[in-house]
Design a protein around this motif. Sequence first.
Motif, PDB file in Angstrom:
ATOM      1  N   LYS A 202       0.904  -1.229  -0.071  1.00  0.00           N
ATOM      2  CA  LYS A 202      -0.049   0.181  -0.061  1.00  0.00           C
ATOM      3  C   LYS A 202       0.835   1.275   0.132  1.00  0.00           C
ATOM      4  O   LYS A 202       0.646   2.230  -0.615  1.00  0.00           O
ATOM      5  CB  LYS A 202      -1.032  -0.163   1.419  1.00  0.00           C
ATOM      6  N   LYS A 203       1.852   1.112   0.710  1.00  0.00           N
ATOM      7  CA  LYS A 203       2.922   2.477   1.105  1.00  0.00           C
ATOM      8  C   LYS A 203       3.434   2.685  -0.432  1.00  0.00           C
ATOM      9  O   LYS A 203       3.616   3.953  -0.863  1.00  0.00           O
ATOM     10  CB  LYS A 203       3.736   2.138   1.801  1.00  0.00           C
ATOM     11  N   ILE A 204       3.825   1.641  -1.027  1.00  0.00           N
ATOM     12  CA  ILE A 204       4.477   1.807  -2.716  1.00  0.00           C
ATOM     13  C   ILE A 204       3.499   2.295  -3.551  1.00  0.00           C
ATOM     14  O   ILE A 204       3.706   3.320  -4.485  1.00  0.00           O
ATOM     15  CB  ILE A 204       5.406   0.567  -2.814  1.00  0.00           C
ATOM     16  N   LEU A 205       2.273   1.506  -3.581  1.00  0.00           N
ATOM     17  CA  LEU A 205       1.354   2.153  -4.452  1.00  0.00           C
ATOM     18  C   LEU A 205       0.850   3.421  -4.302  1.00  0.00           C
ATOM     19  O   LEU A 205       0.525   4.113  -5.448  1.00  0.00           O
ATOM     20  CB  LEU A 205       0.150   1.149  -4.333  1.00  0.00           C
ATOM     21  N   ASP A 206       0.878   3.915  -3.165  1.00  0.00           N
ATOM     22  CA  ASP A 206       0.551   5.337  -3.025  1.00  0.00           C
ATOM     23  C   ASP A 206       1.339   6.501  -3.093  1.00  0.00           C
ATOM     24  O   ASP A 206       1.261   7.665  -2.876  1.00  0.00           O
ATOM     25  CB  ASP A 206      -0.087   5.465  -1.557  1.00  0.00           C
ATOM     26  N   ALA A 207       2.738   5.895  -3.363  1.00  0.00           N
ATOM     27  CA  ALA A 207       3.802   6.956  -3.429  1.00  0.00           C
ATOM     28  C   ALA A 207       3.805   7.390  -5.021  1.00  0.00           C
ATOM     29  O   ALA A 207       3.507   6.645  -5.840  1.00  0.00           O
ATOM     30  CB  ALA A 207       5.304   5.873  -3.106  1.00  0.00           C
ATOM     31  N   PRO A 208       4.057   8.682  -4.777  1.00  0.00           N
ATOM     32  CA  PRO A 208       3.952   9.192  -6.445  1.00  0.00           C
ATOM     33  C   PRO A 208       5.408   8.945  -7.358  1.00  0.00           C
ATOM     34  O   PRO A 208       6.290   8.632  -6.757  1.00  0.00           O
ATOM     35  CB  PRO A 208       4.054  10.620  -6.210  1.00  0.00           C
ATOM     36  N   GLY A 209       5.063   9.031  -8.600  1.00  0.00           N
ATOM     37  CA  GLY A 209       5.882   8.540  -9.497  1.00  0.00           C
ATOM     38  C   GLY A 209       6.426   7.082  -9.645  1.00  0.00           C
ATOM     39  O   GLY A 209       5.721   6.022  -8.979  1.00  0.00           O
ATOM     40  N   SER A 210       7.436   6.706 -10.282  1.00  0.00           N
ATOM     41  CA  SER A 210       8.112   5.522 -10.465  1.00  0.00           C
ATOM     42  C   SER A 210       9.166   5.201  -9.441  1.00  0.00           C
ATOM     43  O   SER A 210       9.965   6.232  -9.188  1.00  0.00           O
ATOM     44  CB  SER A 210       8.573   5.298 -11.790  1.00  0.00           C
ATOM     45  N   HIS A 211       9.347   4.018  -8.867  1.00  0.00           N
ATOM     46  CA  HIS A 211       9.876   3.982  -7.512  1.00  0.00           C
ATOM     47  C   HIS A 211      10.439   2.557  -7.616  1.00  0.00           C
ATOM     48  O   HIS A 211      10.339   1.510  -6.487  1.00  0.00           O
ATOM     49  CB  HIS A 211       9.170   4.269  -6.239  1.00  0.00           C
ATOM     50  N   TRP A 213      13.670   1.136  -6.903  1.00  0.00           N
ATOM     51  CA  TRP A 213      14.088   0.847  -5.851  1.00  0.00           C
ATOM     52  C   TRP A 213      13.558   0.731  -4.626  1.00  0.00           C
ATOM     53  O   TRP A 213      14.135  -0.259  -3.896  1.00  0.00           O
ATOM     54  CB  TRP A 213      15.426   2.062  -5.711  1.00  0.00           C
ATOM     55  N   ALA A 214      12.385   1.464  -4.408  1.00  0.00           N
ATOM     56  CA  ALA A 214      11.623   1.129  -3.266  1.00  0.00           C
ATOM     57  C   ALA A 214      11.052  -0.151  -3.211  1.00  0.00           C
ATOM     58  O   ALA A 214      10.970  -1.027  -2.070  1.00  0.00           O
ATOM     59  CB  ALA A 214      10.549   2.364  -3.211  1.00  0.00           C
ATOM     60  N   ASP A 215      10.367  -0.763  -4.580  1.00  0.00           N
ATOM     61  CA  ASP A 215      10.284  -2.195  -4.731  1.00  0.00           C
ATOM     62  C   ASP A 215      11.052  -2.908  -4.214  1.00  0.00           C
ATOM     63  O   ASP A 215      10.858  -3.826  -3.551  1.00  0.00           O
ATOM     64  CB  ASP A 215       9.729  -2.224  -6.187  1.00  0.00           C
ATOM     65  N   ASP A 216      12.475  -2.901  -4.757  1.00  0.00           N
ATOM     66  CA  ASP A 216      13.385  -3.785  -4.324  1.00  0.00           C
ATOM     67  C   ASP A 216      13.725  -3.884  -2.714  1.00  0.00           C
ATOM     68  O   ASP A 216      13.965  -4.883  -2.444  1.00  0.00           O
ATOM     69  CB  ASP A 216      14.802  -3.297  -5.046  1.00  0.00           C
ATOM     70  N   ILE A 217      13.789  -2.588  -2.077  1.00  0.00           N
ATOM     71  CA  ILE A 217      14.036  -2.477  -0.792  1.00  0.00           C
ATOM     72  C   ILE A 217      12.939  -3.069  -0.065  1.00  0.00           C
ATOM     73  O   ILE A 217      13.106  -3.781   0.833  1.00  0.00           O
ATOM     74  CB  ILE A 217      14.275  -1.001  -0.459  1.00  0.00           C
ATOM     75  N   ALA A 218      11.960  -2.842  -0.342  1.00  0.00           N
ATOM     76  CA  ALA A 218      10.703  -3.566   0.301  1.00  0.00           C
ATOM     77  C   ALA A 218      10.575  -5.035   0.310  1.00  0.00           C
ATOM     78  O   ALA A 218      10.238  -5.664   0.948  1.00  0.00           O
ATOM     79  CB  ALA A 218       9.344  -2.869   0.025  1.00  0.00           C
ATOM     80  N   GLN A 219      10.834  -5.290  -0.949  1.00  0.00           N
ATOM     81  CA  GLN A 219      10.914  -6.808  -1.236  1.00  0.00           C
ATOM     82  C   GLN A 219      12.055  -7.581  -0.277  1.00  0.00           C
ATOM     83  O   GLN A 219      11.977  -8.368   0.243  1.00  0.00           O
ATOM     84  CB  GLN A 219      11.165  -7.249  -2.771  1.00  0.00           C
TER      85      GLN A 219
END
Length: 240
Positions: A202-211, A213-219
């Motif tokens: 949910k946090k990543i879906l709601d973050a603006p723009g392309s991310h 690296w955030a996906d990788d870190i969360a995973q």
Amino acid sequence: MNTLVVEEFADRVVVTLDRAKQRNAINTEMISELHEVCALIEHNPKLLLLTGQGDHFAGGADINELRARTREDALRGINRNLFDRIAALPLPTVAAICGYALGGGAELSYACDIRIASPNVLFGNPEPGLGIMAAAGASYRLPTLVGVSVAKQVLLGGRTLDADAALRSGLVVEIAEDPLAAAHALLDRVAKQAPLALKLTKKILDAPGSHPWADDIAQAVLFETDDKQRRMTAFLEKKK
């Protein structure tokens, strides 16, 4: 509470707007009580189910209060701050909507992650007809939910969305004769998922723009959890 009925269960909090005689119009007291609910969920994260008492979800904000509000009140973002807080709750939120979801009531529903509607639902933002604008999140949430064209039809052209139009536009996931029961069934499925995976998604879906690296870190965080090991082991053993 005076304007809400709040029921807390093991995995969810069910909140019913409880001003049925006023079509659950959102007033200052309700806003304050909804902030209390947010604080409860922020302290002890659970799923949220939001619905309205009687025939309607919420027919708008309390016009008597709106008429008395001033420039300073607008700059405080009274409704917007609450709806932003609801949108930012850590776990998924679902609105079960019957009848009218208009004005501030519509914007409250837009702040939820998923909406389920009754066949008689009606979404709309008639604020310009009252000399104001939909300023509690509609300008940035509705285009994301239904696209810019439909959002302009609603916010500028005075269009209302009935159940079929809301379903076609993606505003609601389902039309149900009993949207509250359907919302509980949906949350039953959600509750079986890993809480941390839901929070990070949910946090990543709601973050603006392309991310990416955030996906990788969360995973990376999720890969190291005991919950991941337990769930994948159970899946593989069941498959055998």
